[in-house]
Design an enzyme around this catalytic site. Structure first.
Site, PDB file in Angstrom:
ATOM      1  N   PRO A   1       9.678   8.242 -13.034  1.00  0.00           N
ATOM      2  CA  PRO A   1      10.227   9.323 -12.209  1.00  0.00           C
ATOM      3  C   PRO A   1       9.202   9.919 -11.246  1.00  0.00           C
ATOM      4  CG  PRO A   1       9.714  10.149 -14.390  1.00  0.00           C
ATOM      5  CD  PRO A   1       9.479   8.663 -14.438  1.00  0.00           C
TER       6      PRO A   1
ATOM      7  N   GLY B   1       0.811  -1.210   0.000  1.00  0.00           N
ATOM      8  CA  GLY B   1       0.000   0.000   0.000  1.00  0.00           C
ATOM      9  C   GLY B   1       0.847   1.264   0.000  1.00  0.00           C
TER      10      GLY B   1
ATOM     11  N   THR C   1      -2.755   2.195  -7.404  1.00  0.00           N
ATOM     12  CA  THR C   1      -3.978   2.610  -8.099  1.00  0.00           C
ATOM     13  C   THR C   1      -3.664   3.523  -9.276  1.00  0.00           C
ATOM     14  OG1 THR C   1      -5.349   2.380  -6.119  1.00  0.00           O
ATOM     15  CG2 THR C   1      -6.164   3.838  -7.837  1.00  0.00           C
TER      16      THR C   1
ATOM     17  N   GLU D   1      12.692   1.624  -1.897  1.00  0.00           N
ATOM     18  CA  GLU D   1      13.025   1.740  -0.488  1.00  0.00           C
ATOM     19  C   GLU D   1      13.053   0.344   0.123  1.00  0.00           C
ATOM     20  OE1 GLU D   1      10.334   4.367   1.448  1.00  0.00           O
ATOM     21  OE2 GLU D   1      10.904   6.126   0.243  1.00  0.00           O
TER      22      GLU D   1
ATOM     23  N   LEU E   1       7.067  12.788 -10.009  1.00  0.00           N
ATOM     24  CA  LEU E   1       6.485  13.911 -10.741  1.00  0.00           C
ATOM     25  C   LEU E   1       6.225  15.075  -9.804  1.00  0.00           C
ATOM     26  CD1 LEU E   1       3.933  12.006 -13.026  1.00  0.00           C
ATOM     27  CD2 LEU E   1       6.327  12.575 -13.473  1.00  0.00           C
TER      28      LEU E   1
ATOM     29  N   CYS F   1      18.785  20.233  -2.929  1.00  0.00           N
ATOM     30  CA  CYS F   1      19.669  19.362  -3.707  1.00  0.00           C
ATOM     31  C   CYS F   1      20.276  18.269  -2.839  1.00  0.00           C
ATOM     32  CB  CYS F   1      20.778  20.195  -4.358  1.00  0.00           C
ATOM     33  SG  CYS F   1      20.184  21.275  -5.694  1.00  0.00           S
TER      34      CYS F   1
ATOM     35  N   ASP G   1     -10.115  -3.423  -3.933  1.00  0.00           N
ATOM     36  CA  ASP G   1      -9.532  -2.936  -2.677  1.00  0.00           C
ATOM     37  C   ASP G   1     -10.645  -2.284  -1.858  1.00  0.00           C
ATOM     38  OD1 ASP G   1      -8.148  -1.716  -0.633  1.00  0.00           O
ATOM     39  OD2 ASP G   1      -6.527  -0.998  -1.929  1.00  0.00           O
TER      40      ASP G   1
END
Length: 577
Positions: free
Chosen positions: A364, A37, A42, A264, A366, A330, A66
C-alpha cells in the site's frame, strides 16, 4: 500474495514452510531487485535485505550498482565501496560506483601499455601493441552497460569470501540490467581480437629479440616480458569475471530476480517487457512488488457518490472548507484506485506472470517516508504474511559459494547434459593426478560436506585402490582425503619446474623459444627469397633490417610505420609460431 516463498527459500532444506512456500531444489544465494526508476526499487531492495537478515538468520550483503546511489538515503547512513553495517544485525551494505570501478579497470590497461612501451610516455605510440591496448580501452568503455557489469564482477570476491550467505543487488534501471546479459558474448569477441593481436606481435618479438647481443636485449626487455604475462592474465581474469556475472544471473537454483513497479501504464508496460526479456535470457523472475497502492483504502465509486450526496445536502456537520477538501481528496484516491485496479488486473493477465501469480506482492501507499531502519522494517512487514522465524529452523548459516562457477567456465552453458558428461569423462581419462595439482571435490554422498572444496594433490594415484591423496582446508583445519578419480575435477595443473639450464639462460622469465631456435628462425626468415628480394629493392626496408639487427628492441617502432606494413605482413605470413 507475498514474498514469503523468497524468505523460505533463503532458509534452505532444513526448514518446513507452510503451504509449500519453497521449492525443494532451491539454494538461494543472489537476489537482483530491478525495475523502472522512481517506483521504489531501492526501498524494496533495502526492505528485502532487512527481512532476510531479521527472519532468516542469514549474513546478508546489500550491494548497490546504480550510479545514482540511494541506499545511504534509505538507511540514513553513509556507505561506500566497503561493506558497512547500518545497525541491523546480520546486514552489511555497500555502494559500488560503476564509473570508478570502470576507471580502475581501464587504468590497469593503461599501466600495461606503459610497461610494454618501456617508457613513461605512452603518447609516443612507438609500440603497436600499445595502440591496440588503447583501442581496446576505447572499445571497452563504449559498450552500453559495461560499467555495471564490471562493478558486479568486482563484487564477486565478496560473494566468494564466505563472509555472506546471500547477496541482494539494488540494480540500475531496467535498460542497464538487460544489457548485462549480452556482455560476455560482446567481450568475448573483443578479447579474442586483442589476444590475436597479442599472439602475432609477441610471436614476432620472440623471433626478432634473439638477433644481436642476447644478454643486453634480454635485460632491456625484462619489463616487457613481465607485461606479456600480465596482458594474458588480465584478459583471462576479466573475461572470467564477466562470464561469472552472466552465469550468476542465469542460475536457476541460486538466483532470483524481483521486479518492482507501480500500477500505472508506463511502469506496467515496462515490467511486461522486462519479464519477457528475462525469460528469453533464462533469468528466473520469481516475484513482482507493486508499490504505492490505494486499492484497499480508497473509497469505491459507490461510496464516493454516497459521500458527495451527504455533503451536498449538508448531512455532514463539518466546516465547509474542510468538507470540500475531504471530498476532493476522496475523489483523487478513488480515481487513482480505478487506474491502479485496471493496470493491476492487466499485470495479472500477462502471459509472463501466469507462473508467478502467487509471487505478486501488493504494497500500500504509506503516509510516511520509507527511510531509516524502523521505517524499512515497517515497510517490509507489508511484503510478508507468514515469514519464517528462528523457531522454524535450527541449522546455522551456511558458508558462501567458493570459486563461483569455476567448474562451469569452459563447458557448455546449457542444454546438452550428455555432452557435459562426455567432457567430464574425457577430462578424467586424460588427466593423471600429479603432486601439486589443484582439484575440486564433488559427488561425495556420505561426506557431502567436502563437496565443492578445492584441494591439492599430495600423493599420486594408487593403482590398487585407484585413490590419491588430496589435502584440503575444512573448518580451519587441514585434512588429507583419499579419493577416487570420479570425485575429482582438475582446476589447475601443477606448474612444471624449469630446468637449471633454462633458469641460467633467462631466469624466471626465460624466452619460450631457445636461442638456437630463435636464431635459426630469424636467419631462415631473412634468407627467404621473397623477403630478401623485398629488402634489396627497398632502401627503407634494408635500413630497417640493419637497424633491428643491431638493436632488436627497435623493431617495435617499425610496426606503427605504414610504409613497413608490406614487409611485416609478408614476414608474419611466413613465420610459424
Amino acid at each position: 500474495m507475498s514474498l514469503d516463498s523468497l524468505l523460505w527459500s533463503a532458509i534452505g532444506s532444513s526448514s518446513s514452510p507452510p503451504n509449500n512456500e519453497r521449492g525443494t531444489d532451491d539454494d538461494l544465494k543472489f537476489i537482483f531487485v530491478g525495475g523502472k526508476g522512481g517506483v521504489g526499487k531501492t526501498s524494496s531492495s533495502s526492505a528485502i535485505a532487512t527481512l532476510l537478515a531479521t527472519h532468516c538468520n542469514k549474513r546478508i550483503l546489500l550491494v548497490s550498482t546504480d550510479p545514482a546511489h540511494s541506499l545511504s538515503d534509505a538507511f540514513r547512513c553513509e556507505f561506500s565501496n566497503v561493506p558497512t553495517s547500518p545497525g541491523i544485525e546480520n546486514l552489511h551494505v555497500m555502494e559500488v560506483d560503476p564509473t570508478d570501478t570502470m576507471k580502475t579497470e581501464l587504468n590497469k590497461w593503461a599501466d600495461l601499455a606503459k610497461d610494454i612501451a618501456g617508457a613513461s610516455n605512452v603518447d609516443s605510440e612507438e609500440d603497436d601493441m600499445v595502440k591496440k591496448i588503447k583501442q581496446f580501452q576505447e572499445w571497452l568503455s563504449g559498450i552500453p552497460g559495461i560499467d555495471e557489469a564490471t562493478a558486479l564482477s568486482s563484487a564477486i570476491h565478496h560473494i566468494e569470501s564466505n563472509q555472506y550467505d546471500i547477496i541482494v543487488f539494488d540494480t540500475a534501471p531496467t535498460g542497464h540490467t538487460l544489457k548485462l546479459l549480452g556482455m560476455p558474448d560482446i567481450l568475448q569477441a573483443g578479447i579474442e581480437k586483442l589476444q590475436s593481436w597479442q599472439s602475432s606481435l609477441w610471436g614476432y618479438w620472440e623471433v626478432l629479440k634473439g638477433i644481436g647481443p642476447s644478454s643486453s636485449a634480454r635485460s632491456a626487455s625484462q619489463k616487457r616480458l613481465h607485461a606479456k604475462d600480465d596482458v594474458a592474465n588480465l584478459l583471462e581474469h576479466y573475461k572470467r569475471g564477466i562470464q561469472k556475472v552472466a552465469l550468476m544471473l542465469q542460475d536457476q537454483r541460486r538466483t532470483r530476480f524481483v521486479v518492482v513497479c507501480i500500477a500505472e501504464y508506463l511502469s506496467i508496460s515496462e515490467t511486461q517487457r522486462l519479464l519477457r526479456e528475462l525469460k528469453k535470457c533464462k533469468v528466473r523472475a520469481s516475484h513482482i512488488i507493486v508499490n504505492q497502492l490505494v486499492v484497499e483504502s480508497a473509497l469505491s465509486k459507490n461510496e464516493l457518490e454516497e459521500l458527495e450526496a451527504l455533503a451536498e445536502v449538508g448531512s455532514l456537520q463539518l466546516n465547509q472548507s474542510l468538507l470540500s477538501k475531504t471530498v476532493h481528496a476522496c475523489r483523487l484516491t478513488t480515481a487513482r484506485k480505478g487506474i491502479q485496479e485496471k493496470y493491476l488486473r492487466q499485470l495479472k493477465e500477462f502471459p509472463e506472470t501466469q507462473e508467478i501469480l502467487g509471487g505478486i506482492c501488493e504494497v500500500p501507499l504509506l503516509a510516511e517516508e520509507v527511510t531509516g531502519n524502523d521505517a524499512l522494517r515497517k515497510f517490509g512487514k507489508f511484503m510478508v504474511r507468514n515469514p519464517p522465524s528462528v523457531e522454524d529452523f535450527c541449522t546455522p548459516s551456511s558458508s558462501g559459494p567458493r570459486n563461483l562457477y569455476d567448474d562451469l567456465l569452459g563447458k557448455p552453458r546449457s542444454g546438452d547434459v550428455e555432452e557435459e558428461k562426455k567432457l567430464d569423462d574425457e577430462l578424467n581419462t586424460s588427466w593423471s593426478p600429479t603432486k601439486g595439482d589443484t582439484v575440486k571435490v564433488h559427488g561425495l554422498a556420505n561426506a557431502a560436506q567436502y563437496n565443492g572444496i578445492e584441494g591439492v594433490v599430495v600423493s599420486t594415484l594408487d593403482p590398487v585402490t585407484n585413490r590419491c591423496g588430496i589435502r584440503i582446508e575444512f573448518e580451519g583445519k587441514t585434512k588429507t582425503l583419499a579419493l577416487q578419480m570420479k570425485h575429482l575435477s582438475l582446476m589447475h595443473a601443477a606448474k612444471k619446474v624449469k630446468s637449471a639450464q633454462n633458469v641460467e639462460a633467462g631466469g624466471n622469465h626465460a624466452p619460450s623459444v631457445n636461442s638456437a631456435q630463435t636464431m635459426s628462425k630469424a636467419k631462415d626468415l631473412l634468407n627467404d627469397p621473397e623477403i630478401k628480394a623485398m629488402v634489396d629493392s627497398n632502401p627503407k626496408f634494408k635500413d630497417a633490417v640493419e637497424d633491428v639487427l643491431n638493436n632488436p628492441m627497435n623493431f617495435m617502432k617499425y610496426l606503427s610505420d605504414p610504409e613497413m606494413s608490406p614487409l611485416i605482413s609478408k614476414a608474419m605470413s611466413k613465420l610459424q609460431f
